[in-house]
Design a protein around this motif. Structure first.
Motif, short mmCIF file in Angstrom:
data_model
loop_
_atom_site.label_atom_id
_atom_site.label_comp_id
_atom_site.label_asym_id
_atom_site.label_seq_id
_atom_site.Cartn_x
_atom_site.Cartn_y
_atom_site.Cartn_z
N GLY A 1 0.79 -1.23 0.00
CA GLY A 1 0.00 0.00 0.00
C GLY A 1 0.82 1.27 0.00
N GLY A 2 2.14 1.16 0.07
CA GLY A 2 2.99 2.34 0.08
C GLY A 2 3.72 2.47 1.41
N PHE A 3 4.00 3.69 1.81
CA PHE A 3 4.68 3.97 3.07
C PHE A 3 3.63 4.40 4.10
N ASN A 4 3.42 3.56 5.11
CA ASN A 4 2.40 3.83 6.11
C ASN A 4 2.94 3.63 7.51
N LEU A 5 2.28 4.25 8.49
CA LEU A 5 2.66 4.03 9.87
C LEU A 5 2.20 2.65 10.33
N ALA A 6 3.02 2.01 11.14
CA ALA A 6 2.70 0.68 11.65
C ALA A 6 3.16 0.57 13.09
N LYS A 7 2.59 -0.40 13.79
CA LYS A 7 2.91 -0.64 15.20
C LYS A 7 3.30 -2.09 15.39
N GLN A 8 4.32 -2.32 16.21
CA GLN A 8 4.78 -3.68 16.50
C GLN A 8 5.01 -3.82 18.00
N SER A 9 4.56 -4.92 18.57
CA SER A 9 4.75 -5.17 19.99
C SER A 9 6.22 -5.48 20.27
N LEU A 10 6.73 -4.93 21.39
CA LEU A 10 8.09 -5.23 21.84
C LEU A 10 8.08 -6.15 23.04
N ASP A 11 6.89 -6.59 23.45
CA ASP A 11 6.74 -7.46 24.60
C ASP A 11 6.97 -8.91 24.16
N GLU A 12 8.15 -9.43 24.45
CA GLU A 12 8.50 -10.78 24.00
C GLU A 12 7.62 -11.84 24.66
N SER A 13 7.10 -11.54 25.85
CA SER A 13 6.27 -12.51 26.54
C SER A 13 4.91 -12.69 25.87
N SER A 14 4.52 -11.71 25.00
CA SER A 14 3.22 -11.82 24.34
C SER A 14 3.22 -12.89 23.25
N GLY A 15 4.42 -13.30 22.84
CA GLY A 15 4.53 -14.37 21.85
C GLY A 15 4.24 -13.94 20.44
N THR A 16 4.06 -12.62 20.21
CA THR A 16 3.79 -12.15 18.86
C THR A 16 4.46 -10.81 18.63
N SER A 17 4.94 -10.61 17.44
CA SER A 17 5.51 -9.32 17.06
C SER A 17 4.91 -8.88 15.73
N ALA A 18 3.65 -9.30 15.50
CA ALA A 18 2.97 -8.97 14.24
C ALA A 18 2.86 -7.46 14.07
N VAL A 19 2.97 -7.02 12.84
CA VAL A 19 2.90 -5.60 12.51
C VAL A 19 1.45 -5.22 12.21
N GLN A 20 0.98 -4.16 12.86
CA GLN A 20 -0.36 -3.63 12.60
C GLN A 20 -0.22 -2.32 11.83
N ILE A 21 -0.79 -2.25 10.64
CA ILE A 21 -0.76 -1.04 9.84
C ILE A 21 -1.79 -0.06 10.43
N LEU A 22 -1.35 1.16 10.73
CA LEU A 22 -2.20 2.14 11.39
C LEU A 22 -2.81 3.16 10.44
N THR A 23 -2.16 3.43 9.33
CA THR A 23 -2.61 4.50 8.42
C THR A 23 -2.67 3.99 6.98
N LYS A 24 -3.43 4.69 6.18
CA LYS A 24 -3.53 4.39 4.75
C LYS A 24 -3.45 5.66 3.93
N THR A 25 -2.87 6.70 4.51
CA THR A 25 -2.68 7.94 3.77
C THR A 25 -1.45 7.82 2.89
N LEU A 26 -1.17 8.86 2.14
CA LEU A 26 -0.12 8.80 1.14
C LEU A 26 1.21 9.29 1.70
N LEU A 27 2.23 8.44 1.59
CA LEU A 27 3.60 8.78 1.95
C LEU A 27 3.69 9.32 3.38
N ASP A 28 3.36 8.47 4.36
CA ASP A 28 3.45 8.85 5.76
C ASP A 28 4.91 8.78 6.22
N GLU A 29 5.30 9.73 7.07
CA GLU A 29 6.68 9.77 7.55
C GLU A 29 6.75 10.52 8.87
N SER A 30 7.91 10.42 9.52
CA SER A 30 8.26 11.19 10.73
C SER A 30 7.25 11.04 11.86
#
Length: 455
Positions: free
Chosen positions: A375-404
């Motif tokens: 989808g391009g360059f979008n903001l995403a979130k990833q868990s850093l909690d190793e005990s959660s057993g998952t580090s899946a990436v969640q895409i947060l935005t769908k706007t155009l060329l997100d940065e900073s």
């Protein structure tokens, strides 16, 4: 530093010296329907000269922008009561409203104001009939109005401080209802590029909602990467005013600034350590881009990363013991973490062809970054909690060329730069991705936002 004041292509301005011509205006784009209903009743007024700022309206807008609440339109309120004794709780709960903010503003003889406001739990008020009786160990009884969650009064409030105090009310209401500290009295810094201006590059600071915008620095050469000190008094940033990149730290209250890095080639990406004693930065004085740490007191410079790969965009872990950074050592930009005690480095991101510009939430649980995917360059979130057993990436935005991306100090919202209508604007997204808004400026392209710490 007098020579920097005399340069014809840069102008330094105290934070409180000059108001910019354009202010940001938040436009809600998604998420209102999923938020919790709340009633912010127009405050009653007693006096001859009302405040120039509508405190209740400011509180309602703050709560709406948080993404957690959806204030009910005044026209849909059953009444506008004050104080809690005049509330028929069933009228509110029947409409799905379980929290009510109400208040009164009284003009004093000296022209200042007294503000009394309450936060009321309508469900608890309905269940208890507006009061409960507590029996002490000695057998005495006390009538308690425990449905009143906040019942505060401020006296001698000047008219010019009304907006600031309204944000304080919002902070207390937000924390009482969510358990999370409110961040409505924070600031944002950002760079505006206005090609029509005499000084096209402008570093500005504003309240989190875009009001009270101030110029900090104007220049004919690029300004980049503003970063706040932990006490909120200073900004570090990159300036090209001397026709090459240099790092400065500027006191926002006195206007004084210090040149902290001017090595050959690249000087960039400043980030204060959590205790404010050090500054992480990116230098290319030895060839490729590498992460360094400058001790601001002793001026000792320590190299953190090595090798031929380019390493940039360092960001401190909240505990100050490690840094995350972007590196192309694997071919494409990905995010890594280095332990400052032993230099051990590990890769954090694996999903997406590129990940960069990482930041860690204040609680250390999540990393927010710019993720390149189909989808391009979008903001995403990833868990850093190793005990959660998952580090899946969640895409947060769908706007155009997100940065900073830059995270609010309470970790609930992210401000970032995106493209809207073929122009760079600032946008907001909640940490769960459900609420979105944009903050278009009336002039110039807006980039490189940085959210202040608690002030």
């Amino acid at each position: 530093m007098l020579k920097h004041w005399l340069k014809p292509w840069v102008l330094l301005i105290s934070m409180f010296a000059l108001q910019a011509h354009a202010e940001l205006e938040i436009v809600i784009t998604k998420g209102v329907d999923s938020a919790r209903p709340i009633a912010v009743v127009p405050f009653q007024f007693e006096g001859t000269k009302p405040m120039t700022q509508d405190i209740a309206k400011i509180v309602a807008m703050d709560l709406q922008r948080s993404g957690y609440f959806s204030p009910v339109a005044t026209s849909n309120l059953p009444r506008t009561p004050y104080p809690d004794q005049y509330i028929n709780f069933s009228e509110w709960t029947d409409r799905g409203i379980d929290a009510i903010v109400t208040g009164k503003i009284t003009q004093q003889a000296d022209g200042n104001y007294t503000v009394h406001y309450q936060l009321i739990d309508a469900v608890r008020g309905k269940n208890t009939g507006g009061q409960t009786t507590e029996v002490a160990a000695d057998g005495t009884t006390t009538t308690v109005r425990d449905h009143v969650l906040l019942n505060n009064i401020v006296r001698d409030l000047p008219n010019k401080q009304a907006r600031t105090y309204a944000h304080r009310i919002s902070d207390l209401v937000f924390e009482e209802l969510t358990g999370i500290r409110g961040a409505f009295r924070t600031h944002i810094a950002y760079v505006v590029v206005d090609d029509r201006a005499r000084y096209p590059y402008q570093l500005r600071v504003a309240d989190y909602d875009g009001y009270n915008e101030r110029l900090v620095v104007q220049s004919r050469e690029p300004i980049m990467s503003p970063a706040w000190s932990p006490d909120g008094r200073k900004l570090a940033y990159v300036s090209f005013e001397n026709r090459r990149s240099q790092l400065f730290i500027q006191d926002l209250y006195s206007g004084k600034r210090e040149l902290v890095s001017s090595f050959p080639r690249h000087n960039g990406s400043p980030q204060f350590s959590p205790d404010g004693s050090k500054l992480a930065m990116v230098l290319s004085k030895s060839g490729s881009l590498q992460i360094y740490i400058l001790d601001l007191k002793t001026k000792k410079l320590t190299q953190v990363t090595h090798g031929r790969a380019n390493n940039t965009e360092a960001f401190w872990d909240p505990d100050g013991k490690s840094l995350i950074f972007t590196s192309d050592r694997g071919g494409q930009p990905q995010i890594y973490q280095v332990n400052l005690a032993d230099g051990q480095t590990r890769r954090l991101t694996w999903e997406g062809s590129q990940n960069q510009g990482g930041q860690i939430t204040p609680d250390g649980q999540y990393m927010v970054m710019v993720n390149r995917n189909a989808g391009g360059f979008n903001l995403a979130k990833q868990s850093l909690d190793e005990s959660s057993g998952t580090s899946a990436v969640q895409i947060l935005t769908k706007t155009l060329l997100d940065e900073s991306p830059s995270i609010a100090p309470n970790g609930t919202m992210i401000i970032y730069s995106s493209v809207y209508g073929k122009n760079n604007v600032l946008s907001l997204v909640s940490i769960d991705g459900r609420f979105k808004a944009r903050l278009p400026a009336t002039n110039g392209r807006v980039r490189a936002p940085a959210w202040s710490p608690f002030l």
